[in-house]
Design a protein around this motif. Structure first.
Motif, PDB file in Angstrom:
ATOM      1  N   ARG A 245       0.666  -1.441  -0.174  1.00  0.00           N
ATOM      2  CA  ARG A 245      -0.016   0.096   0.019  1.00  0.00           C
ATOM      3  C   ARG A 245       0.636   1.551  -0.101  1.00  0.00           C
ATOM      4  O   ARG A 245       0.545   2.109  -0.249  1.00  0.00           O
ATOM      5  CB  ARG A 245      -0.586  -0.212   1.245  1.00  0.00           C
ATOM      6  N   ALA A 246       1.886   1.156   0.548  1.00  0.00           N
ATOM      7  CA  ALA A 246       2.631   2.303   0.826  1.00  0.00           C
ATOM      8  C   ALA A 246       3.610   2.717  -0.849  1.00  0.00           C
ATOM      9  O   ALA A 246       4.049   3.892  -1.257  1.00  0.00           O
ATOM     10  CB  ALA A 246       3.785   2.012   1.538  1.00  0.00           C
ATOM     11  N   LEU A 247       3.878   1.742  -1.252  1.00  0.00           N
ATOM     12  CA  LEU A 247       4.535   1.539  -2.530  1.00  0.00           C
ATOM     13  C   LEU A 247       3.266   1.847  -3.692  1.00  0.00           C
ATOM     14  O   LEU A 247       3.792   2.526  -4.566  1.00  0.00           O
ATOM     15  CB  LEU A 247       5.065   0.138  -2.586  1.00  0.00           C
ATOM     16  N   ALA A 248       2.307   1.983  -3.005  1.00  0.00           N
ATOM     17  CA  ALA A 248       1.483   2.365  -3.868  1.00  0.00           C
ATOM     18  C   ALA A 248       1.018   3.465  -4.627  1.00  0.00           C
ATOM     19  O   ALA A 248       0.643   4.137  -5.047  1.00  0.00           O
ATOM     20  CB  ALA A 248      -0.439   1.541  -4.129  1.00  0.00           C
ATOM     21  N   ARG A 249       1.682   4.263  -3.235  1.00  0.00           N
ATOM     22  CA  ARG A 249       1.616   6.020  -2.715  1.00  0.00           C
ATOM     23  C   ARG A 249       2.693   6.608  -3.934  1.00  0.00           C
ATOM     24  O   ARG A 249       2.419   7.254  -4.071  1.00  0.00           O
ATOM     25  CB  ARG A 249       1.314   6.307  -1.788  1.00  0.00           C
ATOM     26  N   LEU A 250       3.931   5.760  -4.471  1.00  0.00           N
ATOM     27  CA  LEU A 250       4.674   6.021  -5.067  1.00  0.00           C
ATOM     28  C   LEU A 250       4.919   5.705  -6.709  1.00  0.00           C
ATOM     29  O   LEU A 250       5.422   6.204  -7.060  1.00  0.00           O
ATOM     30  CB  LEU A 250       6.667   5.593  -4.619  1.00  0.00           C
ATOM     31  N   THR A 251       3.404   5.680  -7.106  1.00  0.00           N
ATOM     32  CA  THR A 251       3.371   4.890  -8.135  1.00  0.00           C
ATOM     33  C   THR A 251       2.339   5.655  -8.965  1.00  0.00           C
ATOM     34  O   THR A 251       0.855   6.632  -8.339  1.00  0.00           O
ATOM     35  CB  THR A 251       2.751   3.686  -8.561  1.00  0.00           C
ATOM     36  N   PRO A 252       1.950   6.803  -9.967  1.00  0.00           N
ATOM     37  CA  PRO A 252       4.179   6.786 -10.161  1.00  0.00           C
ATOM     38  C   PRO A 252       4.584   8.033  -9.759  1.00  0.00           C
ATOM     39  O   PRO A 252       4.211   8.581  -9.059  1.00  0.00           O
ATOM     40  CB  PRO A 252       3.382   7.705 -11.819  1.00  0.00           C
ATOM     41  N   LEU A 253       5.645   7.586  -9.856  1.00  0.00           N
ATOM     42  CA  LEU A 253       6.939   8.440  -8.688  1.00  0.00           C
ATOM     43  C   LEU A 253       6.720   9.504  -9.485  1.00  0.00           C
ATOM     44  O   LEU A 253       7.109   9.600 -11.138  1.00  0.00           O
ATOM     45  CB  LEU A 253       8.295   7.353  -8.575  1.00  0.00           C
ATOM     46  N   ASP A 254       6.488  10.880  -9.055  1.00  0.00           N
ATOM     47  CA  ASP A 254       6.890  11.733 -10.178  1.00  0.00           C
ATOM     48  C   ASP A 254       8.386  12.475 -10.184  1.00  0.00           C
ATOM     49  O   ASP A 254       9.175  13.347  -9.474  1.00  0.00           O
ATOM     50  CB  ASP A 254       6.548  12.892  -8.444  1.00  0.00           C
ATOM     51  N   SER A 255       8.796  11.207 -11.412  1.00  0.00           N
ATOM     52  CA  SER A 255      10.792  11.589 -10.877  1.00  0.00           C
ATOM     53  C   SER A 255      10.883  13.048 -11.622  1.00  0.00           C
ATOM     54  O   SER A 255      12.437  13.239 -11.227  1.00  0.00           O
ATOM     55  CB  SER A 255      10.904  10.341 -11.815  1.00  0.00           C
ATOM     56  N   ALA A 256      10.037  13.376 -12.233  1.00  0.00           N
ATOM     57  CA  ALA A 256      10.772  14.626 -12.721  1.00  0.00           C
ATOM     58  C   ALA A 256      10.830  15.661 -12.028  1.00  0.00           C
ATOM     59  O   ALA A 256      11.904  16.894 -11.367  1.00  0.00           O
ATOM     60  CB  ALA A 256       9.958  15.467 -13.608  1.00  0.00           C
ATOM     61  N   SER A 257       9.992  15.729 -10.610  1.00  0.00           N
ATOM     62  CA  SER A 257      10.227  16.782  -9.246  1.00  0.00           C
ATOM     63  C   SER A 257      11.456  16.283  -8.764  1.00  0.00           C
ATOM     64  O   SER A 257      11.824  17.163  -8.797  1.00  0.00           O
ATOM     65  CB  SER A 257       9.332  16.633  -8.526  1.00  0.00           C
TER      66      SER A 257
END
Length: 158
Positions: A17-29
């Motif tokens: 569930r925690a990793l789901a908050r990273l998806t999609p990871l805002d890699s540009a930021s």
């Protein structure tokens, strides 16, 4: 510089569930923040540390002024471009590369080079500039980058 983050978790519902908050990871930021950090590290190296990214002190200059920071133009010119998967930090000044890599300057259209040093006119057939690398990531810079990346991920995980 390259940054790669791989996270693998199986069978742990809370972690999933925690990793789901990273998806999609805002890699540009993330890349924007890291580029800004490297810009600051580079400016700090030019303005105060006076060493290459590998920790070697720069050769002194002949005028006795602060090496690479007489008026601050090079430091202020350090800029960055960041995208979702990459970042670049550097300077667009015409003389930035000669300081980073070193080299020999020879006249293009005259027999000698000419410039003022203080109140004296100086002439030379060539000038050799030693390398004074200022762009790069030191071990301490790398740790700071990793810490910032981890902090970014912690913030995203909430």
């Amino acid at each position: 510089m390259s940054l790669s983050i791989t996270i693998r978790a199986e069978g742990i519902a809370g972690v999933d569930r925690a990793l789901a908050r990273l998806t999609p990871l805002d890699s540009a930021s993330l890349m924007q923040g890291l580029a800004r950090l490297i810009q600051q590290q580079t400016r700090r190296r030019i303005e105060g540390e006076k060493t290459s990214p590998d920790g070697k002190a720069w050769p002194p200059n002949r005028t006795g002024t602060s090496t690479l920071y007489r008026q601050g133009h090079l430091s202020r010119s350090i800029d960055y471009v960041a995208g979702a998967t990459h970042l670049e930090v550097g300077s667009g000044l015409i003389y930035a590369a000669i300081h980073q890599y070193g080299g020999t300057i020879v006249p293009k259209t005259k027999k000698v080079l000419s410039w003022r040093a203080g109140n004296q006119q100086v002439f030379a057939r060539k000038v050799t500039i030693p390398a004074r690398p200022y762009i790069g990531v030191s071990a301490a810079n790398g740790r700071e980058i990793l810490e910032e990346t981890a902090a970014y991920i912690r913030r995203k995980l909430g």
